[in-house]
Write an enzyme that holds these catalytic residues in place. Structure first.
Site, short mmCIF file in Angstrom:
data_model
loop_
_atom_site.label_atom_id
_atom_site.label_comp_id
_atom_site.label_asym_id
_atom_site.label_seq_id
_atom_site.Cartn_x
_atom_site.Cartn_y
_atom_site.Cartn_z
N SER A 72 47.16 74.12 22.25
CA SER A 72 46.02 74.83 22.38
C SER A 72 47.32 76.05 22.24
CB SER A 72 45.76 75.72 23.96
OG SER A 72 45.77 76.45 23.93
N TYR A 93 47.28 75.96 32.50
CA TYR A 93 47.09 75.37 31.52
C TYR A 93 48.38 75.94 30.68
CZ TYR A 93 44.15 74.64 27.58
OH TYR A 93 42.98 74.34 25.62
#
Length: 289
Positions: free
Chosen positions: A175, A188
């Site tokens: 990501s 995250y």
């Protein structure tokens, strides 16, 4: 809560008739769907795709199916896996990668099914958005385990067969949050940054083995990923990409043997600015991040 992450999926079970979610792959129940596969499905190249119930994983599965690959599809929602597998040469391997032995059992089931894995696309994962100081300890552990630990364990189980065969590719879905760090997505971001470092280190270890490692770095993607966080993606930029565009990047990276793929391609810029001008990078992040 907003989560501008990869859009990879980790689907909860949706059919109450099946009771509790499965804790292990079920190879005995794995079955093909759609068009009949060849007499020996391993006549085709084989891809194991996790997070294949929806989003990036499902789109990637469909792209590989269109290229003639045999698919081993994993996720927790069997009915959605069946939808993904429609019309493809595919076997379903439902699994819960949150289970302590989930990765090992999935790898064993996959290798029993076809005898080899030519490409692993590790797309399963979850997110959590909000102030780090309010994040429950259980959610910290869950995000780190599913987005980082489970992926590493699965790669560890699949890798020896690839090395022994002298070919294969591991595709890790990262990501942009792992490249730049995103406000209220600290854990995250940490998990995806760890995945990026793992990809680079593993790539060096595998030099000369015939096995490659690709890190795919999407920005926000139009999936149900955001709805699961409690509110839709609400940033003006970057605009969300489609799952099919990420799937296309995965396919191109695999077919061309590329180490990195960014979706959209301009997402390489933030990481470059961070390396060359960290002060400017932080000022921009404070304003736009």
């Amino acid at each position: 809560m907003t989560h501008p992450g990869s859009g990879s999926t980790y689907d909860p079970p949706v059919d109450p008739a099946h009771g509790a979610r499965p804790t292990a792959p079920t190879p005995a129940g794995a079955r093909g769907h759609g068009s009949p596969p060849p007499t020996d499905p391993t006549d085709r190249p084989v891809a194991l795709i996790t997070g294949a119930s929806s989003g990036i994983g499902a789109a990637t599965a469909r792209r590989f199916a269109a290229e003639g690959w045999h698919l081993l599809l994993s996720g927790r929602d069997r009915s959605r896996l069946e939808e993904t597998a429609a019309g493809a040469s595919a076997a379903l391997l439902p699994a819960d990668l949150a289970a302590p032995e989930g990765a090992r059992l999935l790898a064993q089931a996959a290798l029993r099914r076809t005898g080899r894995i030519d490409v692993l696309v590790a797309g399963a994962g979850i997110g959590w958005a909000g102030p780090f100081g309010t994040m429950p300890h259980t959610d910290i552990d869950r995000v780190l385990f599913l987005d980082l630990n489970a992926t590493l364990h699965l790669v560890r189980e699949v890798l020896p067969a690839m090395v022994a065969a002298g070919r294969g590719r591991v595709v890790l879905v990262g990501s942009v949050a792992g490249c730049v760090g995103v406000r209220e997505e600290a854990v995250y971001s940490a998990a995806k940054a760890g995945l990026a470092a793992f990809a680079e280190a593993l790539r060096q270890e595998l030099r000369g083995t015939g096995v490659g490692v690709t890190l795919v770095v999407p920005g926000p993607v139009e999936t149900r990923f955001f709805a699961r966080r409690g509110r839709p993606y609400d940033r003006a930029r970057p605009r969300p990409s489609s799952p099919s565009s990420v799937a296309g990047a995965v396919w191109e990276a695999v077919s061309q043997g590329r180490d990195d793929a960014y979706v959209p391609p301009w997402l390489t810029l933030p990481a470059r600015v961070r390396g060359l001008a960290p002060g400017l990078y932080r000022r921009l992040l404070n304003r736009f991040g």
